[in-house]
Design an enzyme around this catalytic site. Structure first.
Site, PDB file in Angstrom:
ATOM      1  N   GLN A   1      33.614  20.297 -17.562  1.00  0.00           N
ATOM      2  CA  GLN A   1      33.888  21.008 -16.321  1.00  0.00           C
ATOM      3  C   GLN A   1      33.493  20.152 -15.110  1.00  0.00           C
ATOM      4  O   GLN A   1      34.252  20.039 -14.149  1.00  0.00           O
ATOM      5  CB  GLN A   1      33.116  22.330 -16.329  1.00  0.00           C
ATOM      6  CG  GLN A   1      33.507  23.279 -15.225  1.00  0.00           C
ATOM      7  CD  GLN A   1      32.683  24.557 -15.259  1.00  0.00           C
ATOM      8  OE1 GLN A   1      31.666  24.636 -15.952  1.00  0.00           O
ATOM      9  NE2 GLN A   1      33.110  25.559 -14.522  1.00  0.00           N
TER      10      GLN A   1
ATOM     11  N   HIS B   1      36.399  18.459 -12.551  1.00  0.00           N
ATOM     12  CA  HIS B   1      36.520  19.075 -11.228  1.00  0.00           C
ATOM     13  C   HIS B   1      36.414  18.070 -10.088  1.00  0.00           C
ATOM     14  O   HIS B   1      36.423  18.453  -8.925  1.00  0.00           O
ATOM     15  CB  HIS B   1      35.533  20.229 -11.068  1.00  0.00           C
ATOM     16  CG  HIS B   1      36.001  21.479 -11.749  1.00  0.00           C
ATOM     17  ND1 HIS B   1      36.350  21.501 -13.082  1.00  0.00           N
ATOM     18  CD2 HIS B   1      36.224  22.734 -11.306  1.00  0.00           C
ATOM     19  CE1 HIS B   1      36.741  22.721 -13.405  1.00  0.00           C
ATOM     20  NE2 HIS B   1      36.675  23.498 -12.346  1.00  0.00           N
TER      21      HIS B   1
ATOM     22  N   LEU C   1      46.479  22.459 -18.756  1.00  0.00           N
ATOM     23  CA  LEU C   1      46.025  22.147 -20.114  1.00  0.00           C
ATOM     24  C   LEU C   1      44.504  22.156 -20.251  1.00  0.00           C
ATOM     25  O   LEU C   1      43.967  22.476 -21.295  1.00  0.00           O
ATOM     26  CB  LEU C   1      46.625  20.783 -20.436  1.00  0.00           C
ATOM     27  CG  LEU C   1      46.274  19.887 -21.595  1.00  0.00           C
ATOM     28  CD1 LEU C   1      47.447  18.943 -21.798  1.00  0.00           C
ATOM     29  CD2 LEU C   1      45.022  19.095 -21.380  1.00  0.00           C
ATOM     30  N   TYR C   2      43.816  21.795 -19.164  1.00  0.00           N
ATOM     31  CA  TYR C   2      42.358  21.632 -19.220  1.00  0.00           C
ATOM     32  C   TYR C   2      41.592  22.926 -18.962  1.00  0.00           C
ATOM     33  O   TYR C   2      40.380  22.903 -18.777  1.00  0.00           O
ATOM     34  CB  TYR C   2      41.904  20.562 -18.221  1.00  0.00           C
ATOM     35  CG  TYR C   2      41.054  19.465 -18.839  1.00  0.00           C
ATOM     36  CD1 TYR C   2      39.797  19.745 -19.390  1.00  0.00           C
ATOM     37  CD2 TYR C   2      41.489  18.151 -18.880  1.00  0.00           C
ATOM     38  CE1 TYR C   2      39.018  18.743 -19.946  1.00  0.00           C
ATOM     39  CE2 TYR C   2      40.710  17.138 -19.444  1.00  0.00           C
ATOM     40  CZ  TYR C   2      39.486  17.446 -19.969  1.00  0.00           C
ATOM     41  OH  TYR C   2      38.717  16.451 -20.515  1.00  0.00           O
TER      42      TYR C   2
ATOM     43  N   HIS D   1      38.259  27.386 -21.040  1.00  0.00           N
ATOM     44  CA  HIS D   1      37.248  28.436 -20.918  1.00  0.00           C
ATOM     45  C   HIS D   1      36.720  29.001 -22.236  1.00  0.00           C
ATOM     46  O   HIS D   1      35.616  29.544 -22.250  1.00  0.00           O
ATOM     47  CB  HIS D   1      37.755  29.521 -19.965  1.00  0.00           C
ATOM     48  CG  HIS D   1      37.942  28.997 -18.571  1.00  0.00           C
ATOM     49  ND1 HIS D   1      39.126  28.447 -18.146  1.00  0.00           N
ATOM     50  CD2 HIS D   1      37.070  28.885 -17.532  1.00  0.00           C
ATOM     51  CE1 HIS D   1      38.981  28.028 -16.902  1.00  0.00           C
ATOM     52  NE2 HIS D   1      37.759  28.278 -16.500  1.00  0.00           N
TER      53      HIS D   1
ATOM     54  N   GLY E   1      47.218  15.927 -24.010  1.00  0.00           N
ATOM     55  CA  GLY E   1      46.044  15.702 -23.171  1.00  0.00           C
ATOM     56  C   GLY E   1      45.622  14.242 -23.142  1.00  0.00           C
ATOM     57  O   GLY E   1      45.286  13.707 -22.081  1.00  0.00           O
TER      58      GLY E   1
ATOM     59  N   SER F   1      44.704  11.741 -19.934  1.00  0.00           N
ATOM     60  CA  SER F   1      43.310  11.370 -19.848  1.00  0.00           C
ATOM     61  C   SER F   1      43.149   9.843 -19.829  1.00  0.00           C
ATOM     62  O   SER F   1      42.530   9.282 -18.917  1.00  0.00           O
ATOM     63  CB  SER F   1      42.584  12.008 -21.035  1.00  0.00           C
ATOM     64  OG  SER F   1      41.330  11.445 -21.206  1.00  0.00           O
TER      65      SER F   1
HETATM   66  C1  HEM Z   1      31.217  30.373 -17.063  1.00  0.00           C
HETATM   67  C2  HEM Z   1      31.900  29.293 -16.833  1.00  0.00           C
HETATM   68  C3  HEM Z   1      33.126  29.202 -15.983  1.00  0.00           C
HETATM   69  C4  HEM Z   1      33.562  30.010 -14.972  1.00  0.00           C
HETATM   70  C5  HEM Z   1      32.879  31.265 -14.407  1.00  0.00           C
HETATM   71  C6  HEM Z   1      34.813  29.477 -14.510  1.00  0.00           C
HETATM   72  C7  HEM Z   1      35.570  30.021 -13.489  1.00  0.00           C
HETATM   73  C8  HEM Z   1      36.708  29.448 -12.966  1.00  0.00           C
HETATM   74  C9  HEM Z   1      37.424  29.953 -11.841  1.00  0.00           C
HETATM   75  C10 HEM Z   1      37.044  31.216 -11.047  1.00  0.00           C
HETATM   76  C11 HEM Z   1      38.464  29.126 -11.613  1.00  0.00           C
HETATM   77  C12 HEM Z   1      39.506  29.238 -10.509  1.00  0.00           C
HETATM   78  C13 HEM Z   1      40.633  30.040 -11.044  1.00  0.00           C
HETATM   79  C14 HEM Z   1      41.676  30.336 -10.019  1.00  0.00           C
HETATM   80  O1  HEM Z   1      41.457  30.103  -8.830  1.00  0.00           O
HETATM   81  O2  HEM Z   1      42.723  30.811 -10.414  1.00  0.00           O
HETATM   82  C15 HEM Z   1      38.412  28.088 -12.612  1.00  0.00           C
HETATM   83  C16 HEM Z   1      39.294  27.038 -12.704  1.00  0.00           C
HETATM   84  C17 HEM Z   1      39.228  26.050 -13.653  1.00  0.00           C
HETATM   85  N1  HEM Z   1      38.327  25.945 -14.675  1.00  0.00           N
HETATM   86 FE1  HEM Z   1      36.770  27.164 -15.006  1.00  0.00          FE
HETATM   87  N2  HEM Z   1      35.113  28.360 -15.231  1.00  0.00           N
HETATM   88  C18 HEM Z   1      34.117  28.163 -16.138  1.00  0.00           C
HETATM   89  C19 HEM Z   1      34.032  27.153 -17.060  1.00  0.00           C
HETATM   90  C20 HEM Z   1      34.963  26.138 -17.228  1.00  0.00           C
HETATM   91  C21 HEM Z   1      34.848  25.090 -18.205  1.00  0.00           C
HETATM   92  C22 HEM Z   1      33.712  24.909 -19.220  1.00  0.00           C
HETATM   93  C23 HEM Z   1      35.932  24.303 -18.063  1.00  0.00           C
HETATM   94  C24 HEM Z   1      36.176  23.089 -18.916  1.00  0.00           C
HETATM   95  C25 HEM Z   1      36.929  22.085 -18.646  1.00  0.00           C
HETATM   96  C26 HEM Z   1      36.732  24.846 -16.964  1.00  0.00           C
HETATM   97  C27 HEM Z   1      37.929  24.333 -16.475  1.00  0.00           C
HETATM   98  C28 HEM Z   1      38.615  24.806 -15.386  1.00  0.00           C
HETATM   99  C29 HEM Z   1      39.746  24.139 -14.793  1.00  0.00           C
HETATM  100  C30 HEM Z   1      40.399  22.838 -15.255  1.00  0.00           C
HETATM  101  C31 HEM Z   1      40.131  24.908 -13.695  1.00  0.00           C
HETATM  102  C32 HEM Z   1      41.244  24.605 -12.694  1.00  0.00           C
HETATM  103  C33 HEM Z   1      40.590  23.967 -11.511  1.00  0.00           C
HETATM  104  C34 HEM Z   1      41.517  23.670 -10.408  1.00  0.00           C
HETATM  105  O3  HEM Z   1      42.697  23.423 -10.668  1.00  0.00           O
HETATM  106  O4  HEM Z   1      41.073  23.680  -9.247  1.00  0.00           O
HETATM  107  N3  HEM Z   1      36.106  25.969 -16.500  1.00  0.00           N
HETATM  108  N4  HEM Z   1      37.338  28.325 -13.434  1.00  0.00           N
END
Ligand code: HEM
Ligand code: NAG
Ligand code: NAG
Ligand code: NAG
Ligand code: NAG
Length: 597
Positions: free
Chosen positions: A202, A206, A383-384, A387, A525, A529
């Site tokens: 994550q 990010h 793809l990434y 969750h 992926g 990557s």
């Molecule tokens: C408890 C842990 C986590 C929470 C609460 C969380 C929450 C979120 C939220 C709220 C979003 C934005 C969604 C949206 O705006 O539609 C997001 C995006 C994303 N999350 Fe998580 N996430 C968590 C863990 C992870 C993990 C472990 C990964 C592993 C790679 C991950 C990968 C992503 C990716 C790739 C995005 C898209 C980001 C972007 O395009 O800006 N997340 N997540």
């Protein structure tokens, strides 16, 4: 009178002509865009010519014919010789004795080079389309605010939402997530990935996945499109300047109980995304504005901040005459180099399960026609969304913390400290990503938005991406999923395997035996990557030399970086640190304890 009769006859003829000539039934007044059938195979480009005609541009695909389906002679030979991804994967993950030999010979380099070139060749460079343009043009090349995309969108005027196949309406995203993705009982990753891995994933991704929804769908805030350590230094100069100490190249920091942490936003005035009511003195100022969300992200932010400042000390000792600016800039390149090494040699190594000892060595590509540069694709971002990695609660130093306690909690990081968090996160197993039914209810809403976003972006069907990445499209839901319930539900919701969407496809495909996810996640992926990692400017021939990194000492830091060093050179004690849970905890936690036998 005469002219109006002529006119009527003419109009009549016109009305009759079109369907008559083609011998087709008269169904609707608007013709179907022929590109809705995805007729052009093997990377051929579909160009609509008239209402219902199209042409495939098969240039340099190795195929010819109306739909680019007939292989040229050399293509036929290559097809015959090329092993399938299944076979290659099997070999790469079996035959220990073979790899014990290969790892120690020149074959390691040869195979590593092959992995890098074969994977990277699947990614176009310069980039192609974006969310606005499904054809090549200068704006799409030049405007970095867009993510790129690998396949153009589903045309607007198709008979069904995914082209021509499937139901006239896609299933409600909430229903897809509820019935197929939401966790029932926690299913651990059979590869033994831990939370140290999950938070690294994550944290690392990010820096280049920073979707900018306020600008519109398919935009990004991370304009350098790659591993730039913008999650440490900020994604723009103003933020970087606010985070810098302007002494010895270092970043600002604060000391709590004798330990170094990121500064509070009182001392480094940057915007951090917190729920209302969190006082500024409790908000840590970090390069990435969303990293206050999780103590796991704050942990990595702390480690990299300490590492940056440590590297600055090393550089200053080597170059007493260097000013703050040069120390800062050089340290940043070292941090980027360390990151890429850890990602290739430990993170990707772990994820791949390959017995080939992966190597981060940019010189491997110096004699091949590899293009430096990278553009992040929206398919890569979709793809990434891993969750399912997230557990049901967090086990830290004997305490069990719920999400409510864990999320946005600004005191966990300083309360437990780096050592205890690393040890705890390294010992707790993460969830299996593929196979369905494994997203904790706290984050299922993210999966819902992911599906919604993919529809706004009109992302092509999963099977079209299978083809784009040289994989056989699935012929049925039963072939796609080995779980009967998943196959049946998908059949009910989508009606046709060719109408299955991209993200649900990646998450629900049958997993490889003992693996964290299925074939498609790896085969799609890995190219994104590896292209992003090796396409970094520091990997190019003019950069990849000691002087870029402040001489031999700095270059050595890059060349010997590891996760363990990142932690242990920046903490008081050296805890258990790995991307995998320890061997004894990998097997079924809490079940069939061997001690009882
Ligand atoms: C408890 C842990 C986590 C929470 C609460 C969380 C929450 C979120 C939220 C709220 C979003 C934005 C969604 C949206 O705006 O539609 C997001 C995006 C994303 N999350 Fe998580 N996430 C968590 C863990 C992870 C993990 C472990 C990964 C592993 C790679 C991950 C990968 C992503 C990716 C790739 C995005 C898209 C980001 C972007 O395009 O800006 N997340 N997540
Ligand atoms: C090319 O594809 C179209 C649409 O899928 C199909 O109708 C046509 O028969 C194909 N042509 C050939 C030569 O296979
Ligand atoms: C070869 O590399 C793999 C992956 O790093 C490792 O599991 C295996 O033990 C290595 N064998 C030797 C002899 O280095
Ligand atoms: C990129 O495109 C967006 C949307 O059209 C526009 O608002 C923005 O100004 C463009 N950026 C540049 C640098 O031209
Ligand atoms: C945050 O974590 C600390 C330390 O575990 C705990 O004492 C506190 O109650 C937590 N705060 C919330 C709002 O859960």
């Amino acid at each position: 009178m005469r002219t109006s009769i002529f006119g009527c006859v003419f109009v009549l003829l016109l009305l009759l002509r079109e369907p008559g000539c083609h011998g087709e039934e008269v169904t609707s007044s608007t013709a179907v865009n022929p590109c809705c059938h995805y007729p052009c195979q093997h990377w051929g480009v579909c160009v609509r010519t008239t209402q219902e005609e199209y042409e495939c541009d098969c240039t340099r695909t190795g195929y010819y014919g109306e739909n680019c389906t007939i292989p040229e002679f050399l293509t036929r030979v290559r097809q015959f010789l090329k092993p399938s991804p299944k076979v290659v994967h099997y070999i790469l993950t079996h035959f220990h004795w073979l790899w014990d030999v290969i790892n120690n010979t020149f074959l390691r380099d040869t195979l590593m080079r092959l992995v890098l070139t074969v994977r990277s060749n699947l990614i176009p460079n310069p980039p192609t389309f974006n969310s606005k343009y499904g054809y090549l043009n200068w704006e799409s090349y030049y405007n970095l605010s867009y993510y790129t995309r690998i396949l153009p969108p589903v045309p607007e005027d198709c008979p069904s939402p995914m082209g021509v196949k499937g139901r006239s309406q896609l299933p409600d995203p909430e229903v897809v997530v509820e019935r197929l993705l939401k966790r029932r009982t926690f299913r651990p990753d059979p590869q033994g990935s831990n939370l140290m891995f999950a938070f690294f994933a994550q944290h690392f991704t990010h820096q280049f996945f920073k979707t900018y929804n306020r600008m519109g769908v398919g935009f990004t805030k991370a304009l350098s499109h790659g591993v730039d350590a913008g999650h440490i230094y900020g994604d723009n100069l103003e933020r970087q300047l606010a985070l810098r100490l302007f002494k010895d190249g270092k970043l600002k920091y604060q000391v709590i109980d004798g330990q170094v942490f990121p500064p509070s936003v009182v001392d480094a005035a940057v915007y951090m995304s917190y729920p209302p009511g969190v006082p500024p003195e409790h908000q840590m100022a970090i390069g990435q504005e969303v990293f206050g969300l999780l103590p796991g992200l704050g942990l990595y932010a702390t480690l990299w901040l300490r590492e940056h400042n440590r590297v600055c000390d090393v550089l200053k000792a080597e170059h007493p005459v260097w000013d703050d600016e040069q120390l800062f800039q050089t340290a940043r390149l070292i941090i980027i180099g360390e990151t890429i090494r850890i990602v290739v040699e430990e993170y990707v190594q772990h994820l791949s399960g390959y017995l080939l000892d992966l190597k981060f060595d940019p010189t491997l590509l110096f004699n091949s026609q590899f293009q430096y540069g990278n553009r992040i694709a929206l398919e890569f971002s979709q793809l990434y969304h891993w969750h399912p990695l997230m557990p049901d609660s967090f086990h830290i130093n004997g305490d069990e913390l719920s999400y409510k306690h864990f999320l946005f909690n600004t005191s966990i990081l300083t309360h437990y400290g780096v050592e205890k968090l690393v040890d705890s996160f390294s010992r707790q197993i993460a969830g299996q990503i593929g196979g369905g039914h494994n997203i904790n209810a706290v984050v299922t809403h993210v999966a819902v938005s992911t599906i919604k976003e993919s529809r706004q972006l009109r992302i092509q069907p999963f099977n079209e991406y299978r083809k784009r990445f040289n994989l056989e499209p699935y012929a049925s839901f039963r072939e796609f999923a080995d779980n009967e319930e998943i196959a049946q539900t998908l059949e009910e919701l989508y009606g046709d395997i060719d109408a299955l969407e991209f993200y649900p496809g990646l998450m629900l495909e049958k997993t490889r035996p003992g693996a964290i996810f299925g074939e498609s996640m790896v085969e799609m992926g890995a190219p994104f990557s590896l292209k992003g990692l090796l396409g970094n400017p520091i990997c190019s021939p003019d950069y990849w030399k000691p002087s870029t990194f402040g001489g031999k000492v700095g270059f050595d830091i890059v060349n010997t970086a590891s996760l363990k060093k990142l932690v242990c050179l920046n903490s008081r004690t050296c805890p258990y640190v790995s991307f995998q849970v320890p061997a004894e905890e990998k097997s079924q936690p809490g079940k069939e304890c061997p001690d009882e036998l």
